[in-house]
Enzyme design. Structure first.
Site: not given
Ligand code: ARG
Length: 281
Positions: A179, A273
């Site tokens: 991300h 996150c």
């Molecule tokens: N386990 C989640 C996923 O893989 C973690 C998300 C983390 N969020 C972020 N904004 N980076 O989607």
């Protein structure tokens, strides 16, 4: 408006923007039961009560900074719902909904959109796959938008239409930084920090040109999701182990505040996150 309890430093040169309003989700059902990023190991145990305890410290840190914090109810069976940043993108009072890449998280999209509608936001329903503030970050008037692992580039055009703003497309290349908010942090309206190796060459060219004074993160800090931080323009809440990032921020007059979210790191997420900014204007 400096929070004297948190930062009484008379030399502080930076100024917080308007006190943020944010949305968070208690990790009551947090666990790692599937693997959709390299950080997740479903075979390893997780400690939901420790996740809650660490999350509560983050919540209290924001509260002490004077932030307005809204909460969305966690839903059983959606362990990643704690990562509220992925629930959408909110600007000008309009919530552009998320449409998740992986089926495991897809029910979160409508759940967040329901919350936005019930709380007075106009909802723009997404047609294109996108994971909200995970891949869209507002820097000043510009939206930085990433693709590569989760959000489709077609969502970059969609978000540009929703807000009628400039959208800059960036390409992520390292699956550990899947991300945008794992690879790039917004510090204030014209300052960012980023990890160069997380982007392709064309994206790097854009970042270097637009942000020549950016903070360049170390691999060590990025490897504990140190860039996954939230700033009010002066106070920057970061992973407490991101020591070089903290030093760089301090040197530029910002106030880094370290927190430990080690349990939530097992799901591949950190400070940012867990934080979705709700911007009414
Ligand atoms: N386990 C989640 C996923 O893989 C973690 C998300 C983390 N969020 C972020 N904004 N980076 O989607």
């Amino acid at each position: 408006m400096t929070n004297t309890l948190i930062d009484s430093s008379p030399s502080a040169t930076t100024q917080p923007k308007q006190t943020p309003t944010i949305l968070m989700c208690r990790p009551e059902h947090f666990t790692v039961s599937y693997r959709i990023n390299p950080w997740m190991h479903p075979e390893d145990p997780t400690d939901t009560s420790l996740a809650l305890k660490q999350w509560t410290v983050l919540y209290e840190t924001y509260r002490d900074l004077g932030f307005t914090i809204k909460l969305i109810d966690p839903i059983p069976g959606l362990p990643d719902m704690v990562y509220a940043a992925n629930g959408g993108f909110v600007l000008d009072g309009i919530a552009y909904g998320a449409k998740f890449h992986y089926p495991e998280r897809q029910p979160e999209g409508p759940a967040y959109m329901e919350w936005f509608a019930a709380n007075g936001y106009e909802v723009a329903e997404p047609e294109e796959t996108n994971e909200g503030e995970g891949d869209f970050l507002l820097v000043g008037d510009v939206i930085l938008a990433a693709s590569g692992f989760r959000s489709d580039t077609s969502s970059h055009q969609e978000i540009a239409r929703v807000y009628n703003r400039d959208v800059i497309s960036l390409q992520l290349v390292n699956p550990s930084f899947y991300h945008l908010d794992t690879a790039l942090a917004v510090i204030d309206s014209d300052t960012i920090a980023y990890l160069p190796s997380a982007f392709d060459e064309a994206s790097l060219e854009i970042l270097r040109t637009r942000y020549p004074d950016a903070i360049i993160a170390t691999e060590e800090d990025a490897a504990i999701l140190g860039l996954n931080s939230f700033s009010d323009g002066h106070n920057v809440v970061i992973a407490e182990k991101a020591v070089t990032f903290a030093r760089d921020l301090r040197e530029r007059g910002y106030n880094p505040i370290g927190v430990d979210l080690s349990e939530l790191l097992l799901g591949g997420g950190g400070v940012k996150c867990c934080t979705l900014e709700l911007r009414s204007s």
